[in-house]
Design a protein around this motif. Structure first.
Motif, PDB file in Angstrom:
ATOM      1  N   CYS A  63       0.839  -1.201   0.000  1.00 44.38           N
ATOM      2  CA  CYS A  63       0.000   0.000   0.000  1.00 44.38           C
ATOM      3  C   CYS A  63       0.873   1.249   0.000  1.00 44.38           C
ATOM      4  O   CYS A  63       2.051   1.208   0.308  1.00 44.38           O
ATOM      5  CB  CYS A  63      -0.936  -0.020   1.203  1.00 44.38           C
ATOM      6  N   SER A  92       0.707   3.971   1.926  1.00 40.66           N
ATOM      7  CA  SER A  92       1.146   4.445   3.248  1.00 40.66           C
ATOM      8  C   SER A  92       1.247   3.237   4.167  1.00 40.66           C
ATOM      9  O   SER A  92       2.127   2.413   3.993  1.00 40.66           O
ATOM     10  CB  SER A  92       0.172   5.474   3.812  1.00 40.66           C
ATOM     11  N   HIS A 107     -13.231   4.515 -10.683  1.00 41.45           N
ATOM     12  CA  HIS A 107     -13.894   3.859  -9.562  1.00 41.45           C
ATOM     13  C   HIS A 107     -14.484   2.537 -10.044  1.00 41.45           C
ATOM     14  O   HIS A 107     -14.902   2.428 -11.198  1.00 41.45           O
ATOM     15  CB  HIS A 107     -15.003   4.752  -9.000  1.00 41.45           C
ATOM     16  N   GLY A 147      -2.958   1.110  -3.537  1.00 49.48           N
ATOM     17  CA  GLY A 147      -2.014   2.057  -4.123  1.00 49.48           C
ATOM     18  C   GLY A 147      -2.693   3.296  -4.673  1.00 49.48           C
ATOM     19  O   GLY A 147      -3.746   3.232  -5.303  1.00 49.48           O
ATOM     20  N   LYS A 201      -3.385   6.234  -7.175  1.00 51.13           N
ATOM     21  CA  LYS A 201      -3.211   6.533  -8.597  1.00 51.13           C
ATOM     22  C   LYS A 201      -3.282   8.051  -8.670  1.00 51.13           C
ATOM     23  O   LYS A 201      -4.376   8.613  -8.491  1.00 51.13           O
ATOM     24  CB  LYS A 201      -4.326   5.902  -9.444  1.00 51.13           C
ATOM     25  N   THR A 254     -11.474  11.050  -3.452  1.00 50.04           N
ATOM     26  CA  THR A 254     -10.904  12.349  -3.076  1.00 50.04           C
ATOM     27  C   THR A 254     -11.927  13.066  -2.182  1.00 50.04           C
ATOM     28  O   THR A 254     -13.131  12.779  -2.254  1.00 50.04           O
ATOM     29  CB  THR A 254     -10.632  13.213  -4.321  1.00 50.04           C
ATOM     30  N   GLN A 301     -14.999  14.372  -4.058  1.00 46.87           N
ATOM     31  CA  GLN A 301     -15.925  13.294  -4.459  1.00 46.87           C
ATOM     32  C   GLN A 301     -16.767  12.871  -3.261  1.00 46.87           C
ATOM     33  O   GLN A 301     -17.976  12.663  -3.347  1.00 46.87           O
ATOM     34  CB  GLN A 301     -15.128  12.076  -4.982  1.00 46.87           C
ATOM     35  N   PHE A 329      -9.026  11.024   1.734  1.00 46.16           N
ATOM     36  CA  PHE A 329      -7.615  11.139   2.129  1.00 46.16           C
ATOM     37  C   PHE A 329      -7.179  12.595   2.003  1.00 46.16           C
ATOM     38  O   PHE A 329      -7.848  13.392   1.334  1.00 46.16           O
ATOM     39  CB  PHE A 329      -6.720  10.229   1.264  1.00 46.16           C
ATOM     40  N   GLY A 332      -4.253  17.240  -4.807  1.00 50.43           N
ATOM     41  CA  GLY A 332      -4.847  17.730  -6.054  1.00 50.43           C
ATOM     42  C   GLY A 332      -4.613  16.696  -7.143  1.00 50.43           C
ATOM     43  O   GLY A 332      -3.855  15.742  -6.946  1.00 50.43           O
ATOM     44  N   VAL A 333      -5.286  16.870  -8.284  1.00 49.80           N
ATOM     45  CA  VAL A 333      -5.088  15.910  -9.384  1.00 49.80           C
ATOM     46  C   VAL A 333      -4.521  16.632 -10.607  1.00 49.80           C
ATOM     47  O   VAL A 333      -4.972  17.717 -10.962  1.00 49.80           O
ATOM     48  CB  VAL A 333      -6.406  15.180  -9.768  1.00 49.80           C
ATOM     49  N   GLY A 353      -4.080   9.168   5.207  1.00 45.01           N
ATOM     50  CA  GLY A 353      -3.026   9.850   4.455  1.00 45.01           C
ATOM     51  C   GLY A 353      -1.693   9.283   4.883  1.00 45.01           C
ATOM     52  O   GLY A 353      -1.624   8.313   5.654  1.00 45.01           O
TER      53      GLY A 353
HETATM   54  C1  LIG Z   1      -4.694  12.215  -6.124  1.00 49.79           C
HETATM   55  C2  LIG Z   1      -4.211  11.871  -4.736  1.00 49.79           C
HETATM   56  C3  LIG Z   1      -3.588  12.839  -3.953  1.00 49.79           C
HETATM   57  C4  LIG Z   1      -3.144  12.516  -2.658  1.00 49.79           C
HETATM   58  N1  LIG Z   1      -2.542  13.490  -1.895  1.00 49.79           N
HETATM   59  C5  LIG Z   1      -2.104  13.180  -0.657  1.00 49.79           C
HETATM   60  C6  LIG Z   1      -1.484  14.178   0.175  1.00 49.79           C
HETATM   61  O1  LIG Z   1      -1.322  15.338  -0.219  1.00 49.79           O
HETATM   62  N2  LIG Z   1      -1.064  13.798   1.435  1.00 49.79           N
HETATM   63  C7  LIG Z   1      -1.242  12.516   1.896  1.00 49.79           C
HETATM   64  O2  LIG Z   1      -0.824  12.228   3.011  1.00 49.79           O
HETATM   65  N3  LIG Z   1      -1.847  11.573   1.143  1.00 49.79           N
HETATM   66  C8  LIG Z   1      -2.273  11.876  -0.113  1.00 49.79           C
HETATM   67  N4  LIG Z   1      -2.907  10.905  -0.861  1.00 49.79           N
HETATM   68  C9  LIG Z   1      -3.253   9.607  -0.234  1.00 49.79           C
HETATM   69  C10 LIG Z   1      -2.088   8.656  -0.088  1.00 49.79           C
HETATM   70  O3  LIG Z   1      -1.348   8.625  -1.295  1.00 49.79           O
HETATM   71  C11 LIG Z   1      -2.571   7.230   0.202  1.00 49.79           C
HETATM   72  O4  LIG Z   1      -3.498   6.819  -0.764  1.00 49.79           O
HETATM   73  C12 LIG Z   1      -3.280   7.117   1.495  1.00 49.79           C
HETATM   74  O5  LIG Z   1      -2.374   7.486   2.497  1.00 49.79           O
HETATM   75  C13 LIG Z   1      -3.822   5.705   1.720  1.00 49.79           C
HETATM   76  O6  LIG Z   1      -2.832   4.799   1.746  1.00 49.79           O
HETATM   77  P1  LIG Z   1      -3.038   3.312   2.295  1.00 49.79           P
HETATM   78  O7  LIG Z   1      -1.673   2.768   2.502  1.00 49.79           O
HETATM   79  O8  LIG Z   1      -3.964   3.298   3.448  1.00 49.79           O
HETATM   80  O9  LIG Z   1      -3.794   2.516   1.203  1.00 49.79           O
HETATM   81  P2  LIG Z   1      -3.744   2.438  -0.353  1.00 49.79           P
HETATM   82  O10 LIG Z   1      -3.909   1.045  -0.726  1.00 49.79           O
HETATM   83  O11 LIG Z   1      -2.582   3.106  -0.936  1.00 49.79           O
HETATM   84  O12 LIG Z   1      -5.092   3.214  -0.656  1.00 49.79           O
HETATM   85  C14 LIG Z   1      -5.390   3.778  -1.799  1.00 49.79           C
HETATM   86  C15 LIG Z   1      -6.818   4.280  -1.626  1.00 49.79           C
HETATM   87  O13 LIG Z   1      -6.975   5.422  -2.409  1.00 49.79           O
HETATM   88  C16 LIG Z   1      -8.017   5.233  -3.361  1.00 49.79           C
HETATM   89  N5  LIG Z   1      -7.536   5.880  -4.575  1.00 49.79           N
HETATM   90  C17 LIG Z   1      -6.427   5.591  -5.259  1.00 49.79           C
HETATM   91  N6  LIG Z   1      -6.289   6.422  -6.302  1.00 49.79           N
HETATM   92  C18 LIG Z   1      -7.355   7.246  -6.265  1.00 49.79           C
HETATM   93  C19 LIG Z   1      -7.794   8.313  -7.096  1.00 49.79           C
HETATM   94  N7  LIG Z   1      -7.108   8.710  -8.167  1.00 49.79           N
HETATM   95  N8  LIG Z   1      -8.949   8.955  -6.781  1.00 49.79           N
HETATM   96  C20 LIG Z   1      -9.671   8.568  -5.710  1.00 49.79           C
HETATM   97  N9  LIG Z   1      -9.299   7.563  -4.878  1.00 49.79           N
HETATM   98  C21 LIG Z   1      -8.156   6.920  -5.155  1.00 49.79           C
HETATM   99  C22 LIG Z   1      -8.175   3.712  -3.504  1.00 49.79           C
HETATM  100  O14 LIG Z   1      -9.486   3.382  -3.863  1.00 49.79           O
HETATM  101  C23 LIG Z   1      -7.834   3.243  -2.091  1.00 49.79           C
HETATM  102  O15 LIG Z   1      -8.976   3.316  -1.264  1.00 49.79           O
HETATM  103  C24 LIG Z   1      -3.337  11.199  -2.159  1.00 49.79           C
HETATM  104  C25 LIG Z   1      -3.936  10.228  -2.957  1.00 49.79           C
HETATM  105  C26 LIG Z   1      -4.384  10.547  -4.241  1.00 49.79           C
HETATM  106  C27 LIG Z   1      -5.037   9.479  -5.082  1.00 49.79           C
END
Ligand SMILES: Cc1cc2nc3c(=O)[nH]c(=O)nc-3n(C[C@H](O)[C@H](O)[C@H](O)COP(=O)(O)OP(=O)(O)OC[C@H]3O[C@@H](n4cnc5c(N)ncnc54)[C@H](O)[C@@H]3O)c2cc1C
Length: 404
Positions: free
Chosen positions: A86, A88, A120, A134, A136, A160, A163, A185, A189-190, A297
């Motif tokens: 993952c 984070s 989605h 992960g 995207k 996001t 959304q 999270f 931005g995108v 995050g």
């Molecule tokens: C566009 C974007 C910007 C981000 N900016 C920050 C930030 O500034 N600071 C920060 O701490 N974290 C940010 N994150 C979140 C971070 O990257 C991790 O996704 C989050 O910490 C969750 O990690 P995880 O290990 O729990 O699980 P992961 O398995 O990494 O979880 C990913 C989760 O994000 C969802 N996801 C993935 N891509 C997208 C997408 N394009 N649009 C909507 N949902 C999506 C998946 O459905 C899943 O639920 C951002 C994520 C995205 C997609």
């Protein structure tokens, strides 16, 4: 003119209006700048119900949820394999897994290599949910999944913050909040899909058509995990791409490019040169501003600087969020101060760069991304050296950056 979303400009493109429209005349389409935007296919069929504007987070100043009592945690999955794969600490995935086991469906985001987009999708079991793993770092196309959600069933919906803010309004309108858990999270931005496709096609010209794309990889540790991985299609690899049970660390990637090594996608995305316009002007979701039950995050900041597997910041905003976290025995969650939880996060929108328009016009043309970078972004970076220098000093001495 009818009172519908066609009166809005530069909205978030969250796609919730496509789901609420009773006459199904709203579609999410990519605009010329490379961002999803709602388009009304047949204005004459609009019945003027106003629902699209009612659920639209962009159309409201305030958030849907009054989240005055957040609870902050540091957290990670108890499984090192999940944590490794993952972005984070894997808490997002564990939340999905828990709810799927309880009979919920999970609506998350996967990457579609054929359509070259994040989208989605709805999963009914843990195996189906694994492509959500992960981040995207591109805007997700939400229409197909959001319009196929059955309002009588129970779902986890992640996305996001914009959304999710619209989605909260949607389920509140239908009085079905009890059926849903919403997860968002911290969001940087995108970036424009024009940037994404330019980048992807250049890599594909070198390694062949992509069969797998990941934006993060912890080979060099979590703190250096902004690492693009694009592997050519290979049916033999399908299993490990989709299964969190397999440790990716033993696999060889064909294309890897690190932000710290100068990767152009990351330099342009994280430099805030071509985010969606609303990410500069209308993002009201920084730090604790959320309409979700739970926010996750990366937990940057001093407390976890030596951790290299990945730790989530986790914030619960609602009773439903608190209860779910209490049940999440698969994760190690430790209460932290609110300040620790948001350390290192953007707390303001970035400013729209002067090169925004010329850059978007150059992207998507037959020019290499490197040429576009050298011609448009590099000179602009030289001009902004003083501001960036001051920000770096602020960062080093532990105060908030002066410029955004
Ligand atoms: C566009 C974007 C910007 C981000 N900016 C920050 C930030 O500034 N600071 C920060 O701490 N974290 C940010 N994150 C979140 C971070 O990257 C991790 O996704 C989050 O910490 C969750 O990690 P995880 O290990 O729990 O699980 P992961 O398995 O990494 O979880 C990913 C989760 O994000 C969802 N996801 C993935 N891509 C997208 C997408 N394009 N649009 C909507 N949902 C999506 C998946 O459905 C899943 O639920 C951002 C994520 C995205 C997609």
């Amino acid at each position: 003119m009818k009172d519908n979303i066609s009166k809005l400009r530069d909205c978030y493109g969250c796609g919730v209006c496509t789901a609420v429209c009773p006459v199904k005349i709203i579609d999410l389409k990519e605009n010329q700048d490379g961002f999803y935007s709602p388009v009304i296919s047949d204005e004459d069929k609009c019945i003027n119900c106003g629902l699209c504007l009612k659920v639209c987070a962009f159309n409201h100043k305030e958030l849907a949820l009054d989240n005055s009592k957040p609870q902050s945690f540091a957290g990670y999955s108890g499984s090192d394999i999940v944590r490794q794969r993952c972005s984070s600490g894997g808490v997002g995935f564990e939340i999905g897994k828990k709810l799927l086991e309880k009979g919920y469906k999970a609506c998350g985001v996967r990457y579609d290599v054929e359509k070259e987009r994040a989208e989605h999708f709805i999963a009914s079991n843990v195996e189906e949910y694994t492509p959500s793993i992960g981040s995207k770092y591109i805007q997700s196309f939400s229409q197909v999944a959001f319009t196929s959600i059955n309002r009588k069933e129970r779902y986890l919906v992640s996305g996001t913050p914009c959304q999710i803010d619209s989605f909260r309004r949607y389920i509140r309108h239908f009085k079905i909040e009890e059926n849903f858990i919403l997860l968002d999270f911290f969001c940087h931005g995108v970036p424009s899909m024009l940037l994404w496709r330019d980048y992807l096609h250049e890599v594909e010209n070198k390694v062949g058509k992509a069969g797998f794309v990941a934006w993060r990889n912890k080979t060099n540790g979590w703190h250096d995990s902004w690492n693009m991985n694009i592997d050519p299609a290979d049916p033999k690899d399908v299993d490990w791409h989709n299964s969190y049970n397999i440790n990716i660390m033993g696999k060889k990637h064909f294309y890897q490019s690190r932000w710290k090594g100068g990767d152009l996608f990351y330099k342009i995305f994280l430099g805030n040169y071509c985010l969606n316009k609303c990410c500069y002007k209308s993002c009201k979701y920084k730090c604790f501003a959320s309409s979700a039950d739970i926010r996750i995050g990366d937990l940057w900041g001093k407390a976890f600087k030596d951790d290299n597997l990945g730790t989530n910041a986790v914030i619960s905003f609602t009773d439903r969020g608190n209860t779910l976290l209490e049940e999440l025995s698969e994760c190690i969650l430790t209460p932290v101060s609110d300040q620790t939880c948001v350390e290192g996060q953007m707390d303001k929108c970035p400013s729209l760069p002067l090169i925004y328009r010329p850059l978007l016009e150059a992207l998507g043309k037959e020019v290499s991304l490197r040429d576009t970078y050298n011609r448009i972004i590099k000179p602009y970076r030289l001009l902004t050296i003083p501001k960036r220098g001051i920000n770096l000093i602020c960062y080093k001495i532990g105060v908030k950056p002066l410029f955004h």
